[in-house]
Design a protein around this motif. Structure first.
Motif, PDB file in Angstrom:
ATOM      1  N   TYR A  32       4.833  10.575  74.483  1.00 52.52           N
ATOM      2  CA  TYR A  32       3.440  10.370  74.910  1.00 52.52           C
ATOM      3  C   TYR A  32       3.345  10.457  76.426  1.00 52.52           C
ATOM      4  O   TYR A  32       4.117   9.830  77.148  1.00 52.52           O
ATOM      5  CB  TYR A  32       2.916   9.019  74.413  1.00 52.52           C
ATOM      6  CG  TYR A  32       2.674   8.985  72.924  1.00 52.52           C
ATOM      7  CD1 TYR A  32       1.396   9.140  72.401  1.00 52.52           C
ATOM      8  CD2 TYR A  32       3.737   8.845  72.034  1.00 52.52           C
ATOM      9  CE1 TYR A  32       1.178   9.135  71.027  1.00 52.52           C
ATOM     10  CE2 TYR A  32       3.532   8.846  70.655  1.00 52.52           C
ATOM     11  CZ  TYR A  32       2.251   8.993  70.162  1.00 52.52           C
ATOM     12  OH  TYR A  32       2.039   8.993  68.805  1.00 52.52           O
TER      13      TYR A  32
ATOM     14  N   ARG B 168       0.745  21.214  74.893  1.00 51.48           N
ATOM     15  CA  ARG B 168      -0.241  20.328  75.514  1.00 51.48           C
ATOM     16  C   ARG B 168       0.394  19.710  76.762  1.00 51.48           C
ATOM     17  O   ARG B 168       1.503  19.179  76.725  1.00 51.48           O
ATOM     18  CB  ARG B 168      -0.652  19.217  74.561  1.00 51.48           C
ATOM     19  CG  ARG B 168      -1.603  18.197  75.196  1.00 51.48           C
ATOM     20  CD  ARG B 168      -1.730  16.957  74.323  1.00 51.48           C
ATOM     21  NE  ARG B 168      -3.061  16.842  73.758  1.00 51.48           N
ATOM     22  CZ  ARG B 168      -3.417  15.928  72.856  1.00 51.48           C
ATOM     23  NH1 ARG B 168      -2.513  15.075  72.394  1.00 51.48           N
ATOM     24  NH2 ARG B 168      -4.641  15.879  72.381  1.00 51.48           N
TER      25      ARG B 168
ATOM     26  N   THR C 165      -5.981  18.898  77.275  1.00 57.62           N
ATOM     27  CA  THR C 165      -7.033  18.622  76.291  1.00 57.62           C
ATOM     28  C   THR C 165      -8.398  18.987  76.835  1.00 57.62           C
ATOM     29  O   THR C 165      -9.247  19.546  76.114  1.00 57.62           O
ATOM     30  CB  THR C 165      -7.002  17.139  75.893  1.00 57.62           C
ATOM     31  OG1 THR C 165      -5.706  16.822  75.375  1.00 57.62           O
ATOM     32  CG2 THR C 165      -8.056  16.823  74.853  1.00 57.62           C
TER      33      THR C 165
ATOM     34  N   THR D 270      -1.900  10.170  80.555  1.00 58.72           N
ATOM     35  CA  THR D 270      -3.082  10.064  79.700  1.00 58.72           C
ATOM     36  C   THR D 270      -2.861   9.234  78.442  1.00 58.72           C
ATOM     37  O   THR D 270      -3.834   8.861  77.784  1.00 58.72           O
ATOM     38  CB  THR D 270      -3.534  11.467  79.250  1.00 58.72           C
ATOM     39  OG1 THR D 270      -2.467  12.078  78.499  1.00 58.72           O
ATOM     40  CG2 THR D 270      -3.867  12.344  80.448  1.00 58.72           C
TER      41      THR D 270
ATOM     42  N   GLU E 142      -1.683  10.502  75.832  1.00 63.67           N
ATOM     43  CA  GLU E 142      -1.805  11.450  74.730  1.00 63.67           C
ATOM     44  C   GLU E 142      -0.427  11.833  74.190  1.00 63.67           C
ATOM     45  O   GLU E 142       0.546  11.920  74.945  1.00 63.67           O
ATOM     46  CB  GLU E 142      -2.496  12.731  75.196  1.00 63.67           C
ATOM     47  CG  GLU E 142      -3.931  12.550  75.634  1.00 63.67           C
ATOM     48  CD  GLU E 142      -4.480  13.835  76.223  1.00 63.67           C
ATOM     49  OE1 GLU E 142      -5.638  14.162  75.915  1.00 63.67           O
ATOM     50  OE2 GLU E 142      -3.756  14.510  76.979  1.00 63.67           O
TER      51      GLU E 142
END
Length: 749
Positions: free
Chosen positions: A562, A531, A504, A566, A568
Motif C-alpha cells: 500500500y 498504479r 488514480t 495515499t 492506496e
C-alpha cells in the motif's frame, strides 16, 4: 561524456511561468544557452534523426561552469533542542538492520558533531556489531558489542548510559530468537566522562551522521535498515522497559515516564515525524526513506498501514536514497506569453559539448486550446529515470539474448550512482526502490538515446509536425494535478508509446473524458499497467509498490503493498480491478526486445464502421518495417480480452504474428509454468489493433505496441502505419460525433 548535466525545477510549465535550471559541469569553463523546440530526438539508424529549431538564442550566458555535488543517503533530522534528561539516560528502540557486516560503519541515530567529534551516537561497526560512542571534542569513548546482528531480523535494543558511574551498557534481543540464531547479547564498558556531553546545539539525526557542506548536509555512515519506536527514558532502563516497545503505545508501562517517544505511525503519508511526548519537537525525513512498511509489532493481521498504523511504525533507511539533488540554480527562464505549446529544451553548449534539458510547455489553463493534445508520459519517464538494472543484472540480460549493447548513459550512471536509482532498481540492501524524484538529472528525459521514454515519444511529435497537425503538448504531471480540466476542450488525446504508470487521479480523469465524448488514441503498448502515486506535498516525487504480480524486476514484501503517500493498494491496474482493457480495449500480454514484427488485417477491418481507418490502405500486412526492431509490433505488446473489459462491440482490425521465441507472456497471463501455456507457444502472444465507439460521440483507437510510433517515418512517412494513424487522427479531431453501434459486433476473440 556528459561534461554538462542539468535538470529543470519542473518538467511542465505554462506561458508566464518560470523554470529554474540546475547545471553541473565537469571540465567546462563556460557555456551558453539557447531555447530550442524539439521535434525528434532519435538519431538511431533508420530513425528520423535529431530535429530541433532554435526559438530564442542566448536566453542565458555565457555562464561559468561549475561542478555541483550530490549527496545521497536517507535520514531524519530533528532541530537542536535543550537537554532535559540529566546524567542518567536510557535509549530504547526497535532495530532491523538490512545490511549489517557490509564492511562500513553505519550510524543508527545520534547527536553527533562530525567536525568537532562531539556528542553521542549508536552505530553498527563494519562487522555488524552495535557500538555506542560518546565524545567531548577532545576524547572519545566507545562500548562495543561482540555479537553481530542478523540481517532483516527485528531486535529490541537498549542503551543505558550512567554518567554518575561512568558506565554504558548495550543489549540486543531478537524478537524471533529462532530466526535470529539466538543472537541475544549484552555488554558494558566505561565512559570516561563524569557528566553528559552538552548537545543542545546539535541536531538529532536518525539513519546517518551528517557533515555540513555550506548550506547542505553530506550524508556519512548511512544506515541500511529499519528503526521503530525510538524512546528516551530519564533513568536506568529495566529489562521490562525494553520490551515495552513490543506493545502498542497506549499499552506501554515504563518504569519512568519517557522524555522522548518517537511514534512513526503518525503522519505516514508525509515527510514528518512526531515525538509523542512533545508535539513541538518534530523531525523531517530527507532523501525519501521508506514509510508504510511493517515495523517491530507487525504480525500479518493487517496488510494496509491505514488499517493499523501502529503495526507500520517503522522507517526504512537506505544509503543510496535521493529525493532532491539540491543543486543551485544557474539560470532561470520565463516562458513567454505567446510561446506555443510543445516540447522544448534549454540547450547548453560549450564548444562541441551540448546538453539539452527538456521540458513541456502546455497551454495556459484559461488559454485557447487546439483540438489535439499529445500526452507526454512523464510518470513513466520518472519510473525509469536513472536505471541501473541492466548492468546490475548483466549476466541475466546476456543469457536472455536481450540488450547485449551497453549504452553510454548506462555506463555513466554505473559510475555515478550518486544520481540516484530508478524504480526498476533495488537499493544496496536488496529492497525495491519505492520512490523516484525528478529534482536531479533524469536520463529517461534525455534525447539521442534508445527509442524509449521521452526519446521514443518524439517519434509521434515528429510525425504530428510532418503531417502539419496543430496540437498541444500536455503531461501526466499536469493531468494528475488538474484532473479532468487538463483535458477540457480537446477533441482527441494521443498518448505516447509507453504510458505505463498512471495515478488514480489520471485514470479517473480519462474515464470522465471518455464519458463526455472524448476520443483517445493509445499509440503504444504496456500502457496503464502500474498504479503509482504522487507525494501530496512534493509533486516532483512519485511512489510505486509492485504488488503480487506483473512484469517486474522486484516485488514488494508482504505488508508493503500500500502506497505510503495515499494509502492506496499498489500493483497492476488489472489486479486492482481496472484492467487497461476497460480504458483502451487492450492490455499487456507479452514482452520481448530482440525484434519487432508486423500486423495482419482481419475481416473486421472491412466493417463499414472503420472504412475511414483504411482509406488508401490496401495492404494485408501492416507495419513490417520500422526503426525499432524492424516492425510496428514489438517491445511490449497488448491484446484485447472481453473478460478483462474490452467492449463487446470493439473491432480487432489487425493482429500481430511471427514474434520470436524471446517474447514471453507477462506473469498475470500465466496460470501455471508449463510449455503449453507459456512463452511463444501461447496463442495469446500478439498485439491487437482495435477500434470502438464510446457514448456521447467518443471513440478509442489502440495500437497495442510500443514500436508503432517508430514505424511512422518509414519511407519518408509514406507507409500504411502512417496512413492509418493519419486517417484516425483526422476523423477523431473532427467535431462530428461517432454513433454508438446498435448491435454489438463481438469480434473480440
Amino acid at each position: 561524456m556528459y561534461e554538462i548535466l542539468g535538470y529543470p525545477s519542473s518538467w511542465t510549465a505554462m506561458p508566464g511561468e518560470s523554470i529554474d535550471f540546475k547545471v553541473s559541469c565537469q571540465g567546462i569553463e563556460e557555456y551558453s544557452v539557447d531555447l530550442v523546440k524539439i521535434r525528434c530526438g532519435d538519431a538511431a539508424p533508420g530513425a528520423p534523426g535529431l530535429k530541433e529549431t532554435v526559438v530564442e538564442r542566448d536566453i542565458a550566458g555565457p555562464i561559468a561552469g561549475r561542478k555541483q555535488e550530490t549527496y545521497i543517503g536517507t535520514y531524519a533530522l530533528v532541530d537542536p533542542y535543550p537537554e532535559t534528561c540529566g546524567v542518567v539516560r536510557s535509549w530504547i528502540l526497535g532495530l532491523m538492520p538490512t545490511l549489517p557486516g557490509n564492511g562500513a560503519w553505519q550510524t543508527v541515530f545520534g547527536r553527533w558533531d562530525e567536525k568537532c567529534q562531539r556528542g553521542f551516537k549508536l552505530s553498527l561497526n563494519p562487522a555488524g556489531c552495535l557500538v555506542w560512542t560518546e565524545a567531548d571534542g577532545d576524547k572519545c569513548w566507545t562500548v562495543e558489542m561482540s555479537v553481530p546482528m542478523v540481517s532483516r531480523q527485528w531486535y529490541t535494543v537498549a542503551v543505558v548510559v550512567d554518567h554518575d558511574s561512568s558506565e554504558a551498557r548495550i543489549s540486543q534481543t531478537p524478537v524471533s530468537p529462532l530466526h535470529a540464531r539466538n543472537t541475544a547479547a549484552s555488554t558494558r564498558g566505561m565512559i570516561g566522562l563524569k557528566g553528559s556531553v552538552n548537545c543542545s546545539d546539535i541536531s538529532l539525526v536518525l539513519g546517518a551522521s551528517l557533515r555540513t557542506r555550506g548550506s547542505r548536509n553530506e550524508v556519512l555512515h548511512a544506515f541500511n535498515g529499519r528503526l521503530d519506536s525510538l524512546t528516551l527514558l530519564p533513568g536506568i532502563a529495566l529489562e521490562a522497559d525494553a520490551r515495552q516497545i513490543l506493545q502498542p503505545p497506549h499499552s506501554r508501562r515504563y518504569s519512568v515516564a519517557p522524555q522522548m517517544e518517537w511514534d512513526f505511525s503518525k503522519r505516514i503519508d508525509s515527510d514528518h515525524i512526531e515525538d509523542a511526548r512533545l508535539a513541538s519537537r518534530g523531525g523531517l525525513l530527507c532523501n525519501l526513506p521508506a514509510r508504510g512498511v511493517p515495523g517491530i509489532r507487525w504480525d500479518a493481521t493487517a496488510m494496509a498501514w491505514t488499517q493499523n498504523p501502529d503495526h507500520f511504525a517503522a522507517i526504512h533507511f537506505h544509503d543510496d536514497g535521493l529525493g532532491d539533488a539540491q543543486w543551485e540554480t544557474d539560470f532561470s527562464y520565463r516562458i513567454p506569453d505567446d510561446l506555443e505549446s510543445g516540447l522544448y529544451a534549454a540547450r547548453c553548449t560549450s564548444g562541441e559539448v551540448t546538453e539539452r534539458i527538456a521540458f513541456v510547455v502546455s497551454p495556459k489553463r484559461d488559454g485557447k486550446r487546439k483540438k489535439i493534445a499529445f500526452l507526454a508520459s512523464t510518470a513513466t519517464y520518472m519510473a525509469y529515470s536513472n536505471s541501473h538494472y541492466r548492468l546490475d543484472e548483466a549476466g541475466m540480460e546476456m543469457k536472455s539474448g536481450n540488450f547485449a549493447v551497453v549504452q553510454p548513459w548506462e555506463q555513466y550512471l554505473g559510475e555515478h550512482r550518486e544520481l540516484g536509482l530508478s524504480m526498476y532498481d533495488t537499493h544496496s540492501d536488496g529492497y525495491g526502490v519505492y520512490y523516484s524524484s525528478r529534482l536531479r538529472p533524469v536520463f529517461s528525459m534525455h534525447l539521442l538515446g534508445r527509442a524509449w521514454a521521452l526519446n521514443g515519444d518524439t517519434h509521434l511529435i515528429d510525425w504530428l509536425d510532418e503531417k502539419s497537425f496543430e496540437f498541444d503538448v500536455i503531461s501526466d504531471d499536469l493531468l494528475h494535478q488538474d484532473g479532468m480540466s487538463a483535458l477540457d476542450g480537446y477533441n482527441v488525446v494521443m498518448t505516447g508509446a509507453h504510458p505505463e504508470y498512471w495515478t488514480t487521479r489520471m485514470w479517473d480523469a480519462m474515464v470522465a473524458y471518455q464519458a463526455r465524448g472524448g476520443r483517445l488514441m493509445y499509440m503504444g503498448g504496456n500502457g496503464f499497467y502500474w498504479r503509482c502515486a504522487y507525494h501530496p506535498e512534493k509533486p516532483w516525487v512519485m511512489e510505486l509498490r509492485r504488488a503480487e504480480t506483473g512484469a517486474r524486476y522486484w516485488e514488494t514484501p508482504a505488508g508493503e503493498s500500500y502506497h505510503s503517500f495515499t494509502g492506496e493498494y499498489g500493483g497492476t491496474w488489472r489486479r486492482i480491478g481496472r484492467a487497461p482493457q476497460t480504458l483502451v480495449g487492450v492490455g499487456t500480454v507479452a514482452t520481448g526486445f530482440d525484434a519487432s514484427s508486423y500486423y495482419r488485417r482481419r475481416k473486421e477491418s472491412r466493417d463499414p464502421r472503420v472504412a475511414f481507418i483504411f482509406d488508401g490502405v490496401e495492404d494485408e500486412v501492416i507495419g513490417d518495417f520500422g526503426s525499432a526492431g524492424g516492425g510496428a509490433a514489438g517491445d511490449e505488446i497488448d491484446r484485447a480480452d472481453i473478460r478483462l473489459g474490452t467492449p463487446p462491440h470493439a473491432l480487432v482490425l489487425a493482429r500481430s504474428e511471427g514474434h520470436t521465441r524471446y517474447y514471453s507472456l507477462v506473469p498475470e497471463e500465466i496460470m501455471y509454468s508449463h510449455p503449453t501455456v507459456n512463452g511463444q507457444e501461447s496463442e495469446k502472444c500478439h498485439a491487437d489493433l482495435i477500434f470502438y465507439e464510446c457514448l456521447n460521440g467518443g471513440a478509442v483507437f489502440s495500437t497495442g505496441s510500443i514500436t508503432w510510433g517508430a514505424a511512422l517515418a518509414h519511407n519518408g512517412y509514406a507507409n500504411n502505419v502512417s496512413q492509418i494513424t493519419e486517417n484516425v487522427l483526422r476523423r477523431f479531431a473532427d467535431d462530428t460525433p461517432f454513433s454508438f453501434p446498435r448491435v454489438a459486433s463481438q469480434s473480440v476473440a
